[in-house]
Design an enzyme around this catalytic site. Structure first.
Site: not given
Ligand code: NAP
Ligand code: HSE
Length: 374
Positions: A10, A110, A186
């Site tokens: 994402t 951030e 957080k």
């Molecule tokens: P996500 O959609 O699950 O994306 C993570 C990606 O990283 C997936 O494509 C995953 O592949 C890949 N990945 C994981 N381990 C890996 C490895 N060892 N080598 C290569 N690729 C790898 O997660 P996301 O929502 O983008 O979140 C990512 C981070 O941002 C997290 O720490 C989350 O807490 C943070 N975050 C998310 C949001 C939000 O709104 N989504 C907001 C703020 C912060 P697979 O699926 O194949 O495992």
């Molecule tokens: N899973 C987290 C949330 C993503 O819902 O707030 C943003 O940090």
């Protein structure tokens, strides 16, 4: 500036999308397991580490390992790192900052708090002038989305969680969102910027998943909206923090924070209350915060140096608050009021400390909600 993105999910794909619109950021490589996701993908991290042209690494894979090792390796190879990964930052921020300083590169985060809202930068700016008295807020988009869906649409908890997952708000393991670990992380990260201390995951945390549609409707009848709140404040070298549901009167700002939105309030002497409001989760808002960090690193902009020099001890006896405890039996105790609604008993406490509250609820699976003073 040439950058690499670790994780094309994402957030990572959002960073790529926004970077493509900017002249001064080029995504050279993406680390992914599934190489078909994008033509610049590799599953060999050394290709990124050994690429001298890559000056900065964006980590958005999530989880503790190998995220920790990959971040450390990038920094040790003199690449700045920007991360959205709250879990790894809340655990290892001290090491990341120290290693970045030793290698004369930047570590920025951030996006890890408040998604697209520049609330950490806001705290840093206030800190240039004065100390922070308190911060509190809605720090989790998924849990706010669930609560809002339950309140306004009267949907069930797990139906609302499924929609939040589909929209990309939830963590890979959504228990982090609904059990409170995400907000705890957080609070720990915000605490560093607000108070120059790196606290541990040792303070009060009640999951929000215990709340039912009946509870939401009962609180609605009383004129309250339940929101999942993280907060922290200090007194000398002690601090109090909590992660739990709070009840707000329907006309409070927090009560009107809908969908995946977050609101973070910071209190200080000359500013009074400042509220940072916006989308706390989701692909593009979060990616925007990451891009902002990259642009700041490029432009060598830093609002206030990050320090973790101060030592704070957690105290559960610092302040008193009022709480509501819901159980399916009447509890013994010196309560201000007890309401019965269907099979539920709602016990309104007097002003008590966190320590007193813990004695009242022991290890039982009651719903515990704080009556907000805000
Ligand atoms: P996500 O959609 O699950 O994306 C993570 C990606 O990283 C997936 O494509 C995953 O592949 C890949 N990945 C994981 N381990 C890996 C490895 N060892 N080598 C290569 N690729 C790898 O997660 P996301 O929502 O983008 O979140 C990512 C981070 O941002 C997290 O720490 C989350 O807490 C943070 N975050 C998310 C949001 C939000 O709104 N989504 C907001 C703020 C912060 P697979 O699926 O194949 O495992
Ligand atoms: N899973 C987290 C949330 C993503 O819902 O707030 C943003 O940090």
């Amino acid at each position: 500036m040439k950058i690499a993105i670790l994780g094309f999910g994402t957030v990572g794909s959002g960073v790529y999308e926004i970077a493509k619109t900017l002249k001064n950021i080029e995504v050279k490589k993406v680390l992914e397991k599934d190489l078909s996701k994008i033509n610049i993908a590799t599953n060999n991290y050394d290709e990124i580490i050994n690429d001298k042209e890559v000056e900065l690494v964006v980590e958005c894979m999530g989880g503790l390992h190998p995220a920790y090792e990959f971040i450390m390796k990038a920094i040790q190879n003199k690449k700045s790192v920007v991360s959205a990964n709250k879990a790894v930052i809340a655990k290892y921020l001290d090491e990341f900052l120290k290693t970045a300083k030793e290698n004369n590169v930047e570590f920025r985060f951030e996006a890890s708090v408040g998604g697209g809202i520049p609330c950490l930068a806001g705290i840093q700016k206030i800190r240039r002038v004065e100390n922070i008295d308190k911060f509190y807020g809605i720090f989790n988009g998924t849990s706010n989305f669930i609560l809002d869906n339950m309140y306004r649409l009267e949907n069930e908890f797990f139906t609302s969680l499924k929609t939040a997952q589909k929209l990309g708000y939830a963590e890979a393991d959504p228990s982090a969102d609904i059990d409170g670990y995400d907000v705890t992380n957080k609070v720990i990260i915000s605490f560093v910027l607000a108070y120059d201390g790196f606290i541990k995951n040792e303070f009060l945390c009640f999951a929000m998943k215990n709340i039912t549609k009946e509870d939401i409707l009962y609180f609605k009848k009383q004129g309250f909206v339940a929101k999942y709140i993280g907060e922290a404040t200090t007194k000398g070298n002690e601090y109090e923090a909590s992660v739990m549901l709070n009840l707000f009167p329907i006309n409070a700002l927090e009560a009107n924070v809908l969908s995946n939105y977050n609101i973070v309030t910071v209190q200080s002497h000359t500013m009074g209350e400042v509220k940072f409001y916006g989308q706390g989760a989701g692909k593009l808002p979060t990616a925007n915060a990451i891009i902002q960090d990259i642009l700041d690193i490029q432009a060598k902009i830093s609002f206030n140096p990050i320090s973790i020099e101060k030592k704070y001890t957690y105290s559960s006896n610092l302040f008193k608050h009022k709480y509501v405890i819901r159980s399916n039996e009447e509890l013994k105790g010196n309560f201000e009021r007890i309401d019965r609604d269907g099979n539920n008993f709602y016990h309104y406490t007097k002003e008590i400390t966190q320590a007193d509250l813990l004695k009242l609820v022991e290890e039982k699976d009651y719903l515990v909600v704080r009556l907000s003073e805000y």
